[in-house]
Design a protein around this motif. Structure first.
Motif, PDB file in Angstrom:
ATOM      1  N   VAL A 624      37.176  36.413  39.639  1.00  0.00           N
ATOM      2  CA  VAL A 624      37.582  35.284  38.803  1.00  0.00           C
ATOM      3  C   VAL A 624      37.540  34.016  39.632  1.00  0.00           C
ATOM      4  O   VAL A 624      37.934  33.993  40.795  1.00  0.00           O
ATOM      5  CB  VAL A 624      38.986  35.497  38.206  1.00  0.00           C
ATOM      6  N   GLY A 625      37.021  32.978  39.008  1.00  0.00           N
ATOM      7  CA  GLY A 625      36.899  31.694  39.680  1.00  0.00           C
ATOM      8  C   GLY A 625      35.842  30.866  38.993  1.00  0.00           C
ATOM      9  O   GLY A 625      35.089  31.371  38.156  1.00  0.00           O
ATOM     10  N   ALA A 626      35.756  29.625  39.352  1.00  0.00           N
ATOM     11  CA  ALA A 626      34.707  28.768  38.793  1.00  0.00           C
ATOM     12  C   ALA A 626      33.354  29.338  39.197  1.00  0.00           C
ATOM     13  O   ALA A 626      33.103  29.533  40.395  1.00  0.00           O
ATOM     14  CB  ALA A 626      34.879  27.347  39.310  1.00  0.00           C
ATOM     15  N   ARG A 653      35.548  32.929  34.556  1.00  0.00           N
ATOM     16  CA  ARG A 653      36.681  32.039  34.756  1.00  0.00           C
ATOM     17  C   ARG A 653      37.983  32.762  34.407  1.00  0.00           C
ATOM     18  O   ARG A 653      37.976  33.707  33.605  1.00  0.00           O
ATOM     19  CB  ARG A 653      36.536  30.799  33.875  1.00  0.00           C
ATOM     20  N   PRO A 654      39.095  32.329  34.952  1.00  0.00           N
ATOM     21  CA  PRO A 654      40.384  32.902  34.537  1.00  0.00           C
ATOM     22  C   PRO A 654      40.595  32.712  33.038  1.00  0.00           C
ATOM     23  O   PRO A 654      40.168  31.724  32.450  1.00  0.00           O
ATOM     24  CB  PRO A 654      41.406  32.085  35.343  1.00  0.00           C
ATOM     25  N   GLY A 655      41.217  33.701  32.430  1.00  0.00           N
ATOM     26  CA  GLY A 655      41.504  33.598  31.007  1.00  0.00           C
ATOM     27  C   GLY A 655      40.447  34.183  30.108  1.00  0.00           C
ATOM     28  O   GLY A 655      40.607  34.192  28.879  1.00  0.00           O
ATOM     29  N   VAL A 656      39.341  34.692  30.674  1.00  0.00           N
ATOM     30  CA  VAL A 656      38.316  35.345  29.851  1.00  0.00           C
ATOM     31  C   VAL A 656      38.906  36.605  29.227  1.00  0.00           C
ATOM     32  O   VAL A 656      39.535  37.417  29.908  1.00  0.00           O
ATOM     33  CB  VAL A 656      37.081  35.698  30.701  1.00  0.00           C
ATOM     34  N   THR A 657      38.694  36.769  27.928  1.00  0.00           N
ATOM     35  CA  THR A 657      39.268  37.940  27.249  1.00  0.00           C
ATOM     36  C   THR A 657      38.214  38.801  26.566  1.00  0.00           C
ATOM     37  O   THR A 657      38.529  39.913  26.126  1.00  0.00           O
ATOM     38  CB  THR A 657      40.286  37.492  26.189  1.00  0.00           C
ATOM     39  N   ASP A 658      36.963  38.292  26.460  1.00  0.00           N
ATOM     40  CA  ASP A 658      35.977  39.072  25.710  1.00  0.00           C
ATOM     41  C   ASP A 658      35.218  40.060  26.586  1.00  0.00           C
ATOM     42  O   ASP A 658      34.362  40.785  26.096  1.00  0.00           O
ATOM     43  CB  ASP A 658      35.004  38.160  24.963  1.00  0.00           C
ATOM     44  N   ILE A 659      35.498  40.081  27.886  1.00  0.00           N
ATOM     45  CA  ILE A 659      35.023  41.148  28.767  1.00  0.00           C
ATOM     46  C   ILE A 659      36.278  41.811  29.331  1.00  0.00           C
ATOM     47  O   ILE A 659      36.968  41.233  30.176  1.00  0.00           O
ATOM     48  CB  ILE A 659      34.136  40.611  29.897  1.00  0.00           C
ATOM     49  N   GLY A 670      45.704  29.772  43.531  1.00  0.00           N
ATOM     50  CA  GLY A 670      44.761  28.744  43.157  1.00  0.00           C
ATOM     51  C   GLY A 670      43.342  28.969  43.625  1.00  0.00           C
ATOM     52  O   GLY A 670      42.468  28.119  43.394  1.00  0.00           O
ATOM     53  N   SER A 671      43.075  30.093  44.279  1.00  0.00           N
ATOM     54  CA  SER A 671      41.743  30.362  44.825  1.00  0.00           C
ATOM     55  C   SER A 671      41.055  31.475  44.048  1.00  0.00           C
ATOM     56  O   SER A 671      41.721  32.367  43.498  1.00  0.00           O
ATOM     57  CB  SER A 671      41.852  30.777  46.298  1.00  0.00           C
ATOM     58  N   PRO A 672      39.697  31.469  44.012  1.00  0.00           N
ATOM     59  CA  PRO A 672      38.972  32.584  43.410  1.00  0.00           C
ATOM     60  C   PRO A 672      39.386  33.904  44.057  1.00  0.00           C
ATOM     61  O   PRO A 672      39.651  33.959  45.266  1.00  0.00           O
ATOM     62  CB  PRO A 672      37.504  32.250  43.691  1.00  0.00           C
ATOM     63  N   ALA A 673      39.396  34.959  43.249  1.00  0.00           N
ATOM     64  CA  ALA A 673      39.884  36.251  43.738  1.00  0.00           C
ATOM     65  C   ALA A 673      39.034  37.381  43.176  1.00  0.00           C
ATOM     66  O   ALA A 673      38.392  37.244  42.132  1.00  0.00           O
ATOM     67  CB  ALA A 673      41.343  36.451  43.339  1.00  0.00           C
TER      68      ALA A 673
END
Length: 698
Positions: A624-626, A653-659, A670-673
């Motif tokens: 997750v991250g930009a 991105r954070p908050g994606v729910t359709d996958i 605050g960092s990609p993980a």
């Protein structure tokens, strides 16, 4: 006058539209005519790039006298095996059972209800090498039908019963051989010990000196190589031996004449045991599978040769097989016009020393001849040679090598090119989509991924249609016009595999949703009430075949069996969505091919590869991250470069729910993980690419 093939959408059938033989397409009408006339049916099964299909057509089907005999005493049916794999599979089983081998062209004589009673492959125009001529066979079959019809009908009845009762037996095409194997064992899950047994069985046929398995002819064992690379990445006690077999074979094929050293792409097979002289036709399915496995070899080793072959194979697909509407054509012919005006196999590809000198000048010509093993006597016909590259040029000569290759490609481009079968096959395009998406992600080639997207859009737009609540695929199209054959299990499964690879490559949920719809059809229409997978949908099984047997074959052929392909796609879908139903279905689909694999691993390479993924989890990685941020990209590289068998990954991105794999994943401080999971049970997220690589290597 054209015969009844003139309106076909199949390039193979269209090759025969002007034959004096009164060919018909497969269908109930042909068998009804045979019943009305009281004559047997001749089935001639082949495909557009088949060299010996062309030979038999020229020798026999273009001959007026032979055609007259055939038209008088038989109903002649021409079948494109690529368009009708269901028909091909049933009659290939009969051919293998009756003759001990199989191949194309396939020549089958059947009763008016479709039951075969005599089978063969290529038949010459004159008796030779212990083979009867085609006309001798026509005469003998005709006489037997006239004088002993009852016996032939009884023979056909027994064949039909044997095929119908053979649900737990398969014909396993292993290097041209096809033993029937008893598969009554029904293991409940993947047994690690069984994979070790399969690896040992495979090693017994491994050619340590030349790579590959068995003797001549040698076919690229793409699916077996994928399994060996996956096994080599595990902690299994035989991982080293698995890697050795894979790498020796991959290097031998890459350096041999089976690969086009100038233009990339692999021929169908090598007629010798050393990968020197190919059967020059080039198939989309082979090259898609090999592109993927060479990309995975590069991932595992960083081999410069593996990267170069990956790049050249991808470029071959895009340059030579990509259609105007963005799909991928089925094949290139082996034959083309030679300088003397004749049509010869390999004419486009072969060279002699004089030709190299003429193209490059004396100094570069002799250097190129030595580099690519172009001998004075030649390695092929008419004193010509197929180019090989036993060793890379020195660093000092690398620029010269690139320049000479480019100049030879320019010269070769002036030759008459092999014909192309422009038919788009759904299954094979699925394999190409998966390969380009995988390789594009690994080598960070967005153009390859874009090509995969284009092919996926084409197949979904042209081949897929909704009828009520049912999603139906057509197997083939050409120039945007779909053929009449319905999609079979491998079409739905391989296309789903490709779309799932695209979901991982792009992070776009639409590909996951399309794959899910295809797999819904696999589970609802290709399984019977007992949960047994079949190659044809229950509502689209050919009515003539239905009187014999509903086709099903668990053995790989030139591409993964439909059942093994279904297992792989179902497993990946389960990993991305968390669906236990799909995971259970994947396990069930593996049972029969893995039972086959213990003794005959070369017939079940894709099932073995999927089984390694099952044993590994498979690993599921959510990043997750930009998407464009360097920190996100660094985590993604660590994920995609991991060699864990069958690992799946997706970035969003954070908050994606359709996958579902991305759902509820958050940034860390605050960092990609990255989240590494098995069966949706995950390790602690990490923001460190090195730590992610370590997690994937455990």
């Amino acid at each position: 006058m054209p015969n009844r093939l003139a309106s076909s959408t199949s390039p193979y059938l269209l090759q025969h539209k002007d034959n004096p033989v009164d060919w018909q397409e497969w269908g109930p009408e042909a068998f009804a005519e045979a019943e009305r006339r009281g004559v047997p049916v001749l089935l001639s099964i082949g495909y557009a790039a088949c060299h010996w299909c062309h030979v038999m057509a020229h020798e026999s089907f273009e001959d007026e006298a032979t055609a007259a005999l055939l038209n008088e005493r038989f109903v002649a049916v021409k079948v494109d095996r690529e368009e009708r794999p269901d028909v091909d599979a049933v009659y290939m089983r009969a051919t293998q059972a009756m003759t001990g081998s199989g191949g194309w062209p396939m020549t089958v004589f059947a009763t008016p209800d479709g039951a075969p009673f005599w089978c063969s492959t290529y038949l010459p125009p004159r008796p030779t090498s212990g083979m009867p001529s085609f006309t001798q066979v026509l005469e003998a079959i005709s006489a037997a039908w006239r004088e002993r019809r009852g016996q032939l009908v009884e023979d056909a009845r027994r064949v039909r019963e044997a095929l119908a009762s053979d649900d737990t037996r398969v014909s396993a095409p292993v290097a041209g051989r096809a033993p029937s194997l008893d598969l009554h064992t029904q293991p409940a899950a993947v047994d690690p010990a069984a994979l070790g047994q399969a690896r040992r069985a495979l090693e017994s046929s491994f050619d340590r000196h030349r790579g590959g398995f068995g003797g001549a002819p040698k076919f690229p064992p793409s699916m077996v190589l994928e399994w060996l690379l996956r096994r080599g990445a595990t902690s299994a006690s035989d991982a080293v031996q698995a890697r050795v077999m894979a790498e020796r074979t991959l290097e031998a094929m890459a350096r041999g004449g089976i690969r086009d050293q100038l233009g990339g792409g692999f021929a169908r097979y090598s007629v010798d045991a050393s990968w020197v002289v190919p059967h020059f036709e080039k198939m989309l399915s082979d090259n898609a599978l090999l592109l993927r496995v060479y990309a995975h070899w590069w991932r595992a080793t960083g081999s410069p040769l593996a990267r170069r072959v990956t790049e050249e194979t991808a470029e071959f697909l895009l340059r030579e097989l990509r259609t105007a509407d963005g799909g991928f054509a089925s094949s290139l012919d082996a034959d083309s016009e030679a300088p003397d005006g004749s049509h010869r196999e390999g004419a486009f590809y072969v060279w002699d020393r004089a030709g190299l000198v003429a193209a490059l000048g004396p100094e570069d010509g002799e250097w190129a001849a030595d580099l690519w093993c172009v001998s004075t006597g030649g390695t092929f016909e008419h004193g010509t040679s197929v180019l090989q590259l036993p060793a890379d040029p020195s660093a000092r000569d690398s620029a010269r090598y690139d320049e000479v290759r480019a100049r030879l490609r320019e010269v070769r481009a002036t030759r008459a090119r092999p014909g192309i079968d422009g038919k788009v096959v759904a299954a094979w395009n699925g394999l190409a989509i998966a390969a380009l998406a995988d390789a594009g992600t690994l080598l960070e080639r967005d153009d390859w991924t874009s090509a995969a997207v284009g092919a996926a859009n084409l197949v979904l737009r042209v081949h897929a249609r909704r009828e009520g609540g049912t999603l139906r695929l057509s197997r083939t199209s050409r120039d945007g016009v779909v053929g009449t054959a319905p999609g079979v299990l491998e079409d739905y499964s391989d296309l789903a595999e490709g779309l799932l690879a695209l979901c991982q490559a792009t992070g776009e949920a639409t590909w996951l949703h399309h794959a899910g719809a295809l797999l819904h059809e696999v589970l609802s229409r290709f399984q019977d009430d007992a949960g047994t997978f079949h190659d044809t949908a229950q509502d689209e099984t050919d009515p003539v075949l239905a009187r014999i047997v509903r086709p099903r074959d668990v053995a790989d052929g030139p591409s993964p069996s439909g059942q093994a392909a279904a297992a792989g796609a179902l497993l990946t879908y389960a990993a991305l969505t968390g669906s236990q139903d799909h995971r259970d279905a994947a396990d069930k689909a593996l049972v029969e091919p893995l039972a086959l694999a213990v003794a005959h691993p070369r017939a079940a390479g894709w099932a073995l590869a999927v089984a390694e993924a099952v044993l590994d989890g498979p690993r599921e990685v959510a990043v997750v991250g930009a998407p464009g941020a360097e920190a996100t990209l660094a985590l993604r590289r660590a994920a995609v470069q991991a060699t864990a068998p069958g690992a799946v990954h997706v970035v969003g991105r954070p908050g994606v729910t359709d996958i579902p794999l991305l759902a509820e994943r958050a940034l860390v401080d605050g960092s990609p993980a990255a989240y590494v999971c098995r069966g949706f049970v995950c390790d602690r997220p990490t923001t460190d690419p090195v730590a992610l690589a370590e997690l994937m290597a455990r």
